[in-house]
Design an enzyme around this catalytic site. Sequence first.
Site, PDB file in Angstrom:
ATOM      1  N   HIS A  18     -22.246  42.192  17.136  1.00  0.00           N
ATOM      2  CA  HIS A  18     -21.505  43.222  17.866  1.00  0.00           C
ATOM      3  C   HIS A  18     -20.266  43.648  17.088  1.00  0.00           C
ATOM      4  O   HIS A  18     -19.139  43.374  17.484  1.00  0.00           O
ATOM      5  CB  HIS A  18     -21.121  42.713  19.260  1.00  0.00           C
ATOM      6  CG  HIS A  18     -22.270  42.778  20.221  1.00  0.00           C
ATOM      7  ND1 HIS A  18     -22.399  41.946  21.302  1.00  0.00           N
ATOM      8  CD2 HIS A  18     -23.351  43.594  20.250  1.00  0.00           C
ATOM      9  CE1 HIS A  18     -23.515  42.245  21.954  1.00  0.00           C
ATOM     10  NE2 HIS A  18     -24.105  43.229  21.338  1.00  0.00           N
ATOM     11  N   GLU A  26     -27.831  37.898  24.545  1.00  0.00           N
ATOM     12  CA  GLU A  26     -28.081  36.441  24.485  1.00  0.00           C
ATOM     13  C   GLU A  26     -28.544  35.930  25.854  1.00  0.00           C
ATOM     14  O   GLU A  26     -29.509  35.174  25.953  1.00  0.00           O
ATOM     15  CB  GLU A  26     -26.800  35.697  24.075  1.00  0.00           C
ATOM     16  CG  GLU A  26     -26.988  34.185  24.107  1.00  0.00           C
ATOM     17  CD  GLU A  26     -25.684  33.403  24.123  1.00  0.00           C
ATOM     18  OE1 GLU A  26     -24.739  33.805  23.415  1.00  0.00           O
ATOM     19  OE2 GLU A  26     -25.625  32.388  24.842  1.00  0.00           O
ATOM     20  N   CYS A  81     -20.635  27.010  22.393  1.00  0.00           N
ATOM     21  CA  CYS A  81     -20.697  26.903  20.937  1.00  0.00           C
ATOM     22  C   CYS A  81     -19.386  26.320  20.412  1.00  0.00           C
ATOM     23  O   CYS A  81     -18.305  26.807  20.764  1.00  0.00           O
ATOM     24  CB  CYS A  81     -20.945  28.306  20.389  1.00  0.00           C
ATOM     25  SG  CYS A  81     -20.453  28.497  18.704  1.00  0.00           S
ATOM     26  N   SER A 105     -18.205  42.756  21.791  1.00  0.00           N
ATOM     27  CA  SER A 105     -18.324  41.354  21.389  1.00  0.00           C
ATOM     28  C   SER A 105     -17.705  40.444  22.455  1.00  0.00           C
ATOM     29  O   SER A 105     -16.503  40.453  22.686  1.00  0.00           O
ATOM     30  CB  SER A 105     -17.618  41.166  20.046  1.00  0.00           C
ATOM     31  OG  SER A 105     -17.309  39.807  19.861  1.00  0.00           O
TER      32      SER A 105
HETATM   33 FE1  F3S Z   1     -23.844  31.180  16.966  1.00  0.00          FE
HETATM   34 FE2  F3S Z   1     -21.594  30.405  17.991  1.00  0.00          FE
HETATM   35 FE3  F3S Z   1     -21.630  32.227  16.143  1.00  0.00          FE
HETATM   36  S1  F3S Z   1     -23.462  30.770  19.096  1.00  0.00           S
HETATM   37  S2  F3S Z   1     -23.551  33.303  16.444  1.00  0.00           S
HETATM   38  S3  F3S Z   1     -22.236  30.081  15.877  1.00  0.00           S
HETATM   39  S4  F3S Z   1     -20.340  32.236  17.941  1.00  0.00           S
END
Ligand code: F3S
Length: 283
Positions: free
Chosen positions: A40, A124, A194, A222
């Site tokens: 994004h 996602e 993440c 984003s």
């Molecule tokens: Fe993956 Fe985390 Fe980047 S989910 S795309 S490492 S922000």
Amino acid sequence: MEIILAGDMGFCLGVRRAVEMAEKAAAESGELASLGSIVHNQQVVDRLAALGVSVIRDSAEARDRAVIVPSHGAAPAVLTEIGQRRLSVIDATCPIVTRSQRWAKRLAGEGYGVVIFGNPDHPEVRGVLGWAAGKGVALLDEAALDTLNEPLPGRVAVLAQTTQTADRFTSFVRRLAELHLRDAREIRVVNTLCDATTSKQAAARALARQVDIVIVVGGKESANTRHLAEVAREEGVETYQVESAEQIEGGWLRGRARAGVTAGASTPDEAIEAVVARLRELA
Ligand code: F3S
């Protein structure tokens, strides 16, 4: 005016990997269709377009070009459809997103109703929902728990969009338990956040505590960039999100002693450097 950079910002591994895969495939085949934006960020999308990577919304638009699945991933039905069209697929799904997809599939297979805390319109989340094979629901926030169309099943598993903040996920889970634990047999929470995002958010928070204005660089679509801005605002600091250096207004900086800069995971280094250069110029 002093300019302070966040300790962690910009391209994450998943985004870097997807962009490199697109560049390599475009160099080999000349043309490539990306199922939605690779990331994004318009600057990245424009640069890839110049290399022959065009964005499509549906595999029917691919014609005979190879299709790249962006870092956000895709639902299995979408991958099947691409296969049925006999198109070659380059899967650039971020491994952290793949992990969420696997959890959704496994938990739905074990009989859980899967609740995904995230934006139902984000690619996602749509993809992960697809892996829950009809046994999932995506909820934007705690308020959505109060207005569910159907009651949650007796066994519920909760996942989060990878880029959510830990604080928001925690309060979502707390609210879900308050509303549902009395009737539920089981509530299972899987932390699918993440680490790269969590680390950037911590760095943004630390930055916000040292400065009197924060500039967050990144695409307006984003999600992780938006969350960085939220985190900085939570610290009570005036915060602006910009896509490019030109959007910074001189008036924002008047009377400021320290400006902080951070950037989302899909923001290229050039965009960050341009913002820092513009701040120096205006200062
Ligand atoms: Fe993956 Fe985390 Fe980047 S989910 S795309 S490492 S922000």
